[in-house]
Design a protein around this motif. Structure first.
Motif, mmCIF file in Angstrom:
data_model
loop_
_atom_site.group_PDB
_atom_site.id
_atom_site.type_symbol
_atom_site.label_atom_id
_atom_site.label_comp_id
_atom_site.label_asym_id
_atom_site.label_seq_id
_atom_site.Cartn_x
_atom_site.Cartn_y
_atom_site.Cartn_z
ATOM 1 N N LYS A 8 0.611 -0.959 0.067
ATOM 2 C CA LYS A 8 0.247 -0.238 -0.139
ATOM 3 C C LYS A 8 1.262 1.436 0.388
ATOM 4 C CE LYS A 8 -3.948 -2.235 1.782
ATOM 5 N NZ LYS A 8 -5.331 -2.478 2.981
ATOM 6 N N LEU A 9 2.279 1.141 0.318
ATOM 7 C CA LEU A 9 2.965 2.392 0.503
ATOM 8 C C LEU A 9 3.691 3.047 -0.642
ATOM 9 C CD1 LEU A 9 4.612 2.526 4.276
ATOM 10 C CD2 LEU A 9 2.862 3.064 2.930
ATOM 11 N N ARG A 10 3.807 1.956 -1.780
ATOM 12 C CA ARG A 10 4.045 1.952 -3.272
ATOM 13 C C ARG A 10 3.091 2.268 -3.944
ATOM 14 N NH1 ARG A 10 7.237 -3.234 -4.833
ATOM 15 N NH2 ARG A 10 7.776 -1.935 -5.829
ATOM 16 N N ASP A 11 1.534 1.999 -3.094
ATOM 17 C CA ASP A 11 0.413 3.063 -4.100
ATOM 18 C C ASP A 11 0.843 4.632 -4.346
ATOM 19 O OD1 ASP A 11 -2.148 4.376 -4.506
ATOM 20 O OD2 ASP A 11 -3.172 1.188 -4.491
ATOM 21 N N PRO A 12 0.320 4.544 -5.777
ATOM 22 C CA PRO A 12 0.194 5.974 -6.004
ATOM 23 C C PRO A 12 -0.447 6.950 -5.241
ATOM 24 C CG PRO A 12 0.130 4.213 -8.134
ATOM 25 C CD PRO A 12 -0.431 3.367 -7.432
ATOM 26 N N CYS A 13 -1.274 6.393 -4.957
ATOM 27 C CA CYS A 13 -3.284 6.984 -3.852
ATOM 28 C C CYS A 13 -1.369 7.479 -2.444
ATOM 29 C CB CYS A 13 -4.168 6.366 -3.448
ATOM 30 S SG CYS A 13 -4.973 5.867 -4.769
ATOM 31 N N TRP A 14 -0.895 6.501 -2.055
ATOM 32 C CA TRP A 14 -0.287 6.989 -1.116
ATOM 33 C C TRP A 14 1.320 7.492 -1.663
ATOM 34 C CZ3 TRP A 14 0.148 8.147 4.070
ATOM 35 C CH2 TRP A 14 1.462 8.380 4.593
ATOM 36 N N GLN A 15 2.072 7.186 -2.420
ATOM 37 C CA GLN A 15 2.854 8.476 -2.725
ATOM 38 C C GLN A 15 2.785 10.348 -3.460
ATOM 39 O OE1 GLN A 15 6.247 7.821 -2.634
ATOM 40 N NE2 GLN A 15 5.294 5.664 -1.951
ATOM 41 N N LYS A 16 1.482 10.142 -3.923
ATOM 42 C CA LYS A 16 0.532 10.904 -3.856
ATOM 43 C C LYS A 16 0.546 11.912 -2.328
ATOM 44 C CE LYS A 16 -3.518 13.822 -5.704
ATOM 45 N NZ LYS A 16 -3.936 14.732 -4.926
ATOM 46 N N ARG A 17 -0.345 11.249 -1.614
ATOM 47 C CA ARG A 17 -0.660 12.171 0.210
ATOM 48 C C ARG A 17 0.819 12.028 0.115
ATOM 49 N NH1 ARG A 17 -2.908 14.998 2.590
ATOM 50 N NH2 ARG A 17 -3.369 14.164 4.595
ATOM 51 N N ARG A 18 1.546 11.049 0.299
ATOM 52 C CA ARG A 18 3.483 11.120 1.455
ATOM 53 C C ARG A 18 3.449 12.739 0.814
ATOM 54 N NH1 ARG A 18 8.154 10.429 -0.242
ATOM 55 N NH2 ARG A 18 9.616 9.906 1.175
ATOM 56 N N PHE A 19 3.980 13.125 -1.158
ATOM 57 C CA PHE A 19 4.306 14.540 -1.276
ATOM 58 C C PHE A 19 3.259 15.606 -0.674
ATOM 59 C CE2 PHE A 19 4.411 18.038 -4.349
ATOM 60 C CZ PHE A 19 6.032 17.699 -4.389
ATOM 61 N N GLU A 20 1.845 15.254 -0.322
ATOM 62 C CA GLU A 20 1.343 17.008 0.062
ATOM 63 C C GLU A 20 2.178 16.621 1.487
ATOM 64 O OE1 GLU A 20 -2.924 15.261 -2.249
ATOM 65 O OE2 GLU A 20 -2.837 15.045 -0.289
ATOM 66 N N ILE A 21 2.048 16.068 2.169
ATOM 67 C CA ILE A 21 2.443 15.913 3.133
ATOM 68 C C ILE A 21 3.725 16.331 3.823
ATOM 69 C CG2 ILE A 21 2.435 15.549 5.571
ATOM 70 C CD1 ILE A 21 -0.192 15.456 5.360
ATOM 71 N N LEU A 22 4.597 15.850 3.220
ATOM 72 C CA LEU A 22 5.887 16.115 3.009
ATOM 73 C C LEU A 22 6.343 17.714 2.474
ATOM 74 C CD1 LEU A 22 7.876 13.508 0.944
ATOM 75 C CD2 LEU A 22 8.542 13.533 3.778
ATOM 76 N N PHE A 23 5.695 17.916 1.525
ATOM 77 C CA PHE A 23 5.891 19.872 0.546
ATOM 78 C C PHE A 23 4.520 20.611 2.096
ATOM 79 C CE2 PHE A 23 3.702 23.363 -1.023
ATOM 80 C CZ PHE A 23 4.619 23.749 -1.638
ATOM 81 N N ARG A 24 4.060 20.358 2.489
ATOM 82 C CA ARG A 24 3.088 20.818 3.377
ATOM 83 C C ARG A 24 3.859 21.191 4.520
ATOM 84 N NH1 ARG A 24 -0.211 18.028 7.768
ATOM 85 N NH2 ARG A 24 2.144 17.187 8.313
ATOM 86 N N ASP A 25 5.085 20.107 5.322
ATOM 87 C CA ASP A 25 6.124 20.563 5.947
ATOM 88 C C ASP A 25 7.163 20.959 5.231
ATOM 89 O OD1 ASP A 25 4.408 19.255 7.771
ATOM 90 O OD2 ASP A 25 4.751 17.304 8.628
ATOM 91 N N ALA A 26 7.507 21.168 4.454
ATOM 92 C CA ALA A 26 8.781 21.915 3.616
ATOM 93 C C ALA A 26 9.868 20.994 4.048
ATOM 94 C CB ALA A 26 8.833 23.342 4.770
#
Length: 92
Positions: A8-26
């Motif tokens: 599931k952590l390799r799923d594109p849905c997680w990858q997109k969500r992960r990027f959103e959080i990384l971006f939010r947290d600079a």
């Protein structure tokens, strides 16, 4: 951590969500400020929820060291090694 969860952590849905959080947290660990080897940490798990279905307030960016400390005694080190190995193989 189960193989299904690692998938599931390799799923594109997680990858997109992960990027959103990384971006939010600079792109920095929210505990120590590190900018390398970043993970997105689930502050708590909710049965039946997909990793990408969590609200922002339950997700935060942590470096590998802080993430391991957060999960001390819960086998995170083994999960990180397995995931890193799988991801590096998929990048080849």
């Amino acid at each position: 951590m189960s193989y299904d969860y690692l998938e599931k952590l390799r799923d594109p849905c997680w990858q997109k969500r992960r990027f959103e959080i990384l971006f939010r947290d600079a792109f920095a660990c929210q505990k120590c400020g590190e900018t390398r080897r970043l993970h997105v940490h689930h502050k708590k798990y909710v049965s039946g929820k997909e990793p990408w279905d969590y609200p922002d307030k339950l997700l935060t960016t942590l470096c590998e060291f802080c993430h391991e400390k957060e999960h001390e005694g819960h086998g995170l080190h083994e999960m990180v090694e397995a995931l890193t190995s799988k991801m590096s193989m998929s990048w080849k």
